[in-house]
Design an enzyme around this catalytic site. Structure first.
Site, PDB file in Angstrom:
ATOM      1  N   ASP A  63     -53.642  31.397 -38.721  1.00 60.17           N
ATOM      2  CA  ASP A  63     -52.434  31.725 -37.964  1.00 60.17           C
ATOM      3  C   ASP A  63     -51.242  30.935 -38.507  1.00 60.17           C
ATOM      4  OD1 ASP A  63     -50.499  31.963 -35.819  1.00 60.17           O
ATOM      5  OD2 ASP A  63     -52.164  32.512 -34.507  1.00 60.17           O
ATOM      6  N   ALA A  87     -45.848  39.037 -39.116  1.00 64.28           N
ATOM      7  CA  ALA A  87     -45.072  39.324 -37.907  1.00 64.28           C
ATOM      8  C   ALA A  87     -45.804  40.361 -37.074  1.00 64.28           C
ATOM      9  CB  ALA A  87     -43.688  39.869 -38.284  1.00 64.28           C
ATOM     10  N   GLU A  88     -45.412  40.452 -35.820  1.00 66.03           N
ATOM     11  CA  GLU A  88     -45.710  41.644 -35.022  1.00 66.03           C
ATOM     12  C   GLU A  88     -44.586  42.615 -35.350  1.00 66.03           C
ATOM     13  OE1 GLU A  88     -48.232  42.467 -33.119  1.00 66.03           O
ATOM     14  OE2 GLU A  88     -49.261  40.561 -33.406  1.00 66.03           O
ATOM     15  N   THR A 138     -35.779  42.874 -41.200  1.00 66.01           N
ATOM     16  CA  THR A 138     -35.576  44.301 -40.949  1.00 66.01           C
ATOM     17  C   THR A 138     -34.103  44.616 -40.701  1.00 66.01           C
ATOM     18  OG1 THR A 138     -35.986  46.005 -39.273  1.00 66.01           O
ATOM     19  CG2 THR A 138     -36.193  43.750 -38.543  1.00 66.01           C
ATOM     20  N   ASP A 139     -33.726  45.877 -40.927  1.00 72.76           N
ATOM     21  CA  ASP A 139     -32.357  46.315 -40.604  1.00 72.76           C
ATOM     22  C   ASP A 139     -32.156  46.439 -39.092  1.00 72.76           C
ATOM     23  OD1 ASP A 139     -33.906  48.593 -40.144  1.00 72.76           O
ATOM     24  OD2 ASP A 139     -32.666  49.937 -41.353  1.00 72.76           O
ATOM     25  N   GLU A 140     -33.257  46.405 -38.319  1.00 69.44           N
ATOM     26  CA  GLU A 140     -33.123  46.612 -36.871  1.00 69.44           C
ATOM     27  C   GLU A 140     -32.354  45.478 -36.193  1.00 69.44           C
ATOM     28  OE1 GLU A 140     -36.559  48.311 -34.977  1.00 69.44           O
ATOM     29  OE2 GLU A 140     -37.299  49.085 -36.873  1.00 69.44           O
ATOM     30  N   TYR A 164     -38.662  43.594 -30.340  1.00 64.98           N
ATOM     31  CA  TYR A 164     -39.016  43.372 -31.757  1.00 64.98           C
ATOM     32  C   TYR A 164     -37.785  42.955 -32.550  1.00 64.98           C
ATOM     33  CZ  TYR A 164     -39.720  44.612 -36.673  1.00 64.98           C
ATOM     34  OH  TYR A 164     -39.729  44.583 -38.051  1.00 64.98           O
ATOM     35  N   LYS A 168     -36.947  39.356 -34.455  1.00 63.92           N
ATOM     36  CA  LYS A 168     -36.667  39.242 -35.897  1.00 63.92           C
ATOM     37  C   LYS A 168     -35.276  38.629 -36.108  1.00 63.92           C
ATOM     38  CE  LYS A 168     -38.884  40.342 -38.966  1.00 63.92           C
ATOM     39  NZ  LYS A 168     -39.958  39.669 -39.744  1.00 63.92           N
TER      40      LYS A 168
HETATM   41  P1  NAD Z   1     -47.767  44.898 -40.299  1.00 65.60           P
HETATM   42  O1  NAD Z   1     -47.761  44.891 -38.815  1.00 65.60           O
HETATM   43  O2  NAD Z   1     -48.395  46.036 -41.030  1.00 65.60           O
HETATM   44  O3  NAD Z   1     -48.507  43.581 -40.849  1.00 65.60           O
HETATM   45  C1  NAD Z   1     -48.280  42.321 -40.304  1.00 65.60           C
HETATM   46  C2  NAD Z   1     -49.336  41.364 -40.895  1.00 65.60           C
HETATM   47  O4  NAD Z   1     -49.083  40.048 -40.361  1.00 65.60           O
HETATM   48  C3  NAD Z   1     -50.762  41.738 -40.537  1.00 65.60           C
HETATM   49  O5  NAD Z   1     -51.597  41.634 -41.682  1.00 65.60           O
HETATM   50  C4  NAD Z   1     -51.159  40.688 -39.485  1.00 65.60           C
HETATM   51  O6  NAD Z   1     -52.550  40.413 -39.480  1.00 65.60           O
HETATM   52  C5  NAD Z   1     -50.329  39.494 -39.928  1.00 65.60           C
HETATM   53  N1  NAD Z   1     -50.058  38.563 -38.809  1.00 65.60           N
HETATM   54  C6  NAD Z   1     -49.560  38.877 -37.578  1.00 65.60           C
HETATM   55  N2  NAD Z   1     -49.468  37.757 -36.834  1.00 65.60           N
HETATM   56  C7  NAD Z   1     -49.887  36.727 -37.606  1.00 65.60           C
HETATM   57  C8  NAD Z   1     -50.006  35.318 -37.405  1.00 65.60           C
HETATM   58  N3  NAD Z   1     -49.682  34.762 -36.231  1.00 65.60           N
HETATM   59  N4  NAD Z   1     -50.465  34.561 -38.425  1.00 65.60           N
HETATM   60  C9  NAD Z   1     -50.799  35.119 -39.618  1.00 65.60           C
HETATM   61  N5  NAD Z   1     -50.725  36.443 -39.860  1.00 65.60           N
HETATM   62  C10 NAD Z   1     -50.272  37.235 -38.873  1.00 65.60           C
HETATM   63  O7  NAD Z   1     -46.262  44.694 -40.722  1.00 65.60           O
HETATM   64  P2  NAD Z   1     -45.449  45.331 -41.931  1.00 65.60           P
HETATM   65  O8  NAD Z   1     -44.960  46.657 -41.552  1.00 65.60           O
HETATM   66  O9  NAD Z   1     -46.239  45.157 -43.181  1.00 65.60           O
HETATM   67  O10 NAD Z   1     -44.194  44.348 -41.945  1.00 65.60           O
HETATM   68  C11 NAD Z   1     -44.237  43.130 -42.684  1.00 65.60           C
HETATM   69  C12 NAD Z   1     -42.911  42.407 -42.497  1.00 65.60           C
HETATM   70  O11 NAD Z   1     -41.852  43.238 -42.950  1.00 65.60           O
HETATM   71  C13 NAD Z   1     -42.602  42.053 -41.036  1.00 65.60           C
HETATM   72  O12 NAD Z   1     -42.011  40.770 -41.009  1.00 65.60           O
HETATM   73  C14 NAD Z   1     -41.618  43.140 -40.614  1.00 65.60           C
HETATM   74  O13 NAD Z   1     -40.749  42.656 -39.615  1.00 65.60           O
HETATM   75  C15 NAD Z   1     -40.892  43.410 -41.913  1.00 65.60           C
HETATM   76  N6  NAD Z   1     -40.333  44.772 -42.080  1.00 65.60           N
HETATM   77  C16 NAD Z   1     -41.105  45.874 -41.827  1.00 65.60           C
HETATM   78  C17 NAD Z   1     -40.569  47.152 -42.038  1.00 65.60           C
HETATM   79  C18 NAD Z   1     -41.392  48.408 -41.826  1.00 65.60           C
HETATM   80  O14 NAD Z   1     -40.842  49.520 -41.919  1.00 65.60           O
HETATM   81  N7  NAD Z   1     -42.678  48.322 -41.582  1.00 65.60           N
HETATM   82  C19 NAD Z   1     -39.251  47.297 -42.471  1.00 65.60           C
HETATM   83  C20 NAD Z   1     -38.495  46.135 -42.703  1.00 65.60           C
HETATM   84  C21 NAD Z   1     -39.061  44.886 -42.512  1.00 65.60           C
HETATM   85  P1  TYD Z   2     -41.346  53.872 -35.954  1.00 63.03           P
HETATM   86  O1  TYD Z   2     -42.195  54.335 -37.099  1.00 63.03           O
HETATM   87  O2  TYD Z   2     -42.022  53.294 -34.764  1.00 63.03           O
HETATM   88  O3  TYD Z   2     -40.287  52.842 -36.576  1.00 63.03           O
HETATM   89  P2  TYD Z   2     -38.986  52.161 -35.884  1.00 63.03           P
HETATM   90  O4  TYD Z   2     -39.036  52.328 -34.433  1.00 63.03           O
HETATM   91  O5  TYD Z   2     -39.162  50.730 -36.297  1.00 63.03           O
HETATM   92  O6  TYD Z   2     -37.805  52.824 -36.530  1.00 63.03           O
HETATM   93  O7  TYD Z   2     -40.446  55.079 -35.487  1.00 63.03           O
HETATM   94  C1  TYD Z   2     -39.597  55.758 -36.372  1.00 63.03           C
HETATM   95  C2  TYD Z   2     -38.797  56.759 -35.575  1.00 63.03           C
HETATM   96  O8  TYD Z   2     -39.692  57.763 -35.077  1.00 63.03           O
HETATM   97  C3  TYD Z   2     -38.118  56.153 -34.355  1.00 63.03           C
HETATM   98  O9  TYD Z   2     -36.864  56.807 -34.146  1.00 63.03           O
HETATM   99  C4  TYD Z   2     -39.071  56.495 -33.211  1.00 63.03           C
HETATM  100  C5  TYD Z   2     -39.664  57.820 -33.641  1.00 63.03           C
HETATM  101  N1  TYD Z   2     -41.045  58.078 -33.177  1.00 63.03           N
HETATM  102  C6  TYD Z   2     -41.353  59.299 -32.549  1.00 63.03           C
HETATM  103  O10 TYD Z   2     -40.475  60.171 -32.375  1.00 63.03           O
HETATM  104  N2  TYD Z   2     -42.632  59.505 -32.149  1.00 63.03           N
HETATM  105  C7  TYD Z   2     -43.631  58.579 -32.304  1.00 63.03           C
HETATM  106  O11 TYD Z   2     -44.794  58.815 -31.880  1.00 63.03           O
HETATM  107  C8  TYD Z   2     -43.298  57.341 -32.954  1.00 63.03           C
HETATM  108  C9  TYD Z   2     -44.347  56.281 -33.172  1.00 63.03           C
HETATM  109  C10 TYD Z   2     -41.994  57.142 -33.390  1.00 63.03           C
END
Ligand code: NAD
Ligand code: TYD
Length: 359
Positions: A63, A87-88, A138-140, A164, A168
């Protein structure tokens, strides 16, 4: 003394983006890498099968909030950089249980920063200059845009709207403060929505693909006119690699695909690709499965990234178009149904019930 061959310490390397980063790293740089991951529901070592036995790859299950563990890893492996992805990451889960998001994303980043600072302060001056803490965000954090607004730039104010995004944004602020107050050489990237192989089927694209293949309704939140700026995950992994090498300490880089799409258009494109790849499916035309469901509370209407700074200063550009990236993604999910079945057993069913049953 740190060298180019000193390892990276990657957190969250078994998640979606993290595993693409690790695979990209061994396909390009190939220098040692330690992957610290807790293996929550989102972490999956299957993603990393092809590098598991490579010399230079070390996996540690643990962790990021465990300071003793992180200190020990820094002391033993003496990395030249930390790439912090753990991250979550799912907005809907953050609405149902924000506490875990604060614990992992805020407190976890704090622990990583403090451990990094203690390690960095003991380094020789020449090594201190080389060291990097790359924080993946993230851009969020910038909140929601209106239709005519200019895309997010690095100078925009943070206006997070979901737990979330707020967690972030808080972690980004901590990283900024650790640079300003202590001089830790940090680099932050803020990226738009990623898609691609090995994404957990709670996010829009893999969820829709998985359900469409089985002829199940495709949940579209609200009117489906929300806009996301989609980037192929391999392009994000490449951007992180160059941000690590060329990013300037204290700087932030926005990463995006110049690819704004409404959710309705995105799902329609996915359905058309499934129609093409599965000509004998009884569920064709898959677009017929699209179903409007109750909207997400506080749903951000539009995200869009201005990636000019990353292009100019890092020399990075996305290699995939939405068309080529979607084709690769759909092909991968069709060819890897065993992966999907494994991750959608057990706890996944409970999540689907919790998030969708009442909609
Ligand atoms: P993901 O949820 O797929 O993976 C997260 C990973 O972190 C998992 O392998 C999990 O086991 C690990 N993890 C969670 N809590 C932990 C802890 N306490 N200690 C150690 N490991 C832990 O996430 P993702 O989509 O791969 O995103 C990765 C990063 O990129 C995140 O920081 C997220 O905010 C950022 N990000 C994601 C997106 C996207 O579209 N998915 C876009 C921009 C930025
Ligand atoms: P998501 O993949 O959860 O990414 P984020 O919320 O981080 O942008 O969702 C992408 C877009 O799709 C968002 O506008 C929410 C929408 N969405 C649905 O319409 N239905 C779904 O079941 C999910 C998971 C997301």
């Amino acid at each position: 003394m740190l060298t180019k061959d000193s390892p990276l310490l990657v957190t969250g390397g078994a998640g979606f983006i993290g595993s693409h980063f690790v695979l990209d790293w061994f396909a390009t740089a190939g220098t040692p890498l330690v992957n610290l991951d807790k293996l929550t529901y989102a972490g999956n070592l299957r993603n990393l099968g092809s590098v598991a036995h490579k010399p230079g790859y070390t996996f540690v299950r643990g962790d990021i909030r465990d300071r003793e563990l992180v200190d020990g890893l820094l002391h033993t492996h003496r990395p030249r950089a930390i790439v912090h992805l753990a991250a979550e990451s799912h907005v809907d889960r953050s609405l149902m249980g924000p506490g875990e998001f604060l614990d992992t994303n805020v407190h976890g980043t704090f622990v990583m920063l403090e451990a990094a600072r203690a390690y960095w302060q003991e380094l020789e001056a020449v090594d201190q200059e080389q060291f990097r803490f790359l924080h993946v965000s993230t851009d969020e954090v910038y909140g929601s845009l209106k239709p005519g607004d200019a895309p997010f730039e690095e100078t925009f104010a943070f206006r997070p709207n979901s737990p979330y995004a707020a967690s972030k944004a808080a972690s980004d602020m901590l990283v900024r403060a650790w640079h300003k107050s202590y001089g830790l050489p940090t680099v932050v990237t803020n990226c738009s929505n990623n898609y691609g192989p090995m994404q957990f089927p709670e996010k829009l694209l893999p969820l829709v693909l998985n359900r469409a293949i089985h002829g199940e309704p495709l949940p579209i939140y609200g009117d489906g006119m929300q806009v996301r700026d989609w980037l192929y995950v391999g392009d994000h992994a490449a951007a992180l690699r160059v941000a690590l090498e060329r990013g300037k300490p204290g700087e932030t880089y926005n990463i995006g695909g110049w690819n704004e799409q409404t959710n309705l258009d995105t799902v329609t494109m996915l359905c058309a690709l499934l129609d093409e790849f599965l000509p004998d499916s009884p569920h064709r035309p898959h677009a017929r499965l699209m179903t409007s469901v109750a909207d997400r509370p506080g749903h951000d209407r539009r995200y869009a990234i201005n990636a000019t700074k990353a292009e100019r200063e890092l020399g990075w550009r996305p290699a995939e178009t939405f068309e080529t990236g979607l084709r690769k993604t759909v092909r991968w999910y069709l060819d890897n149904q065993a992966w999907v079945e494994e991750v959608t057993s057990g706890a996944y069913r409970e999540w689907m019930e919790t998030n969708y049953a009442g909609r």
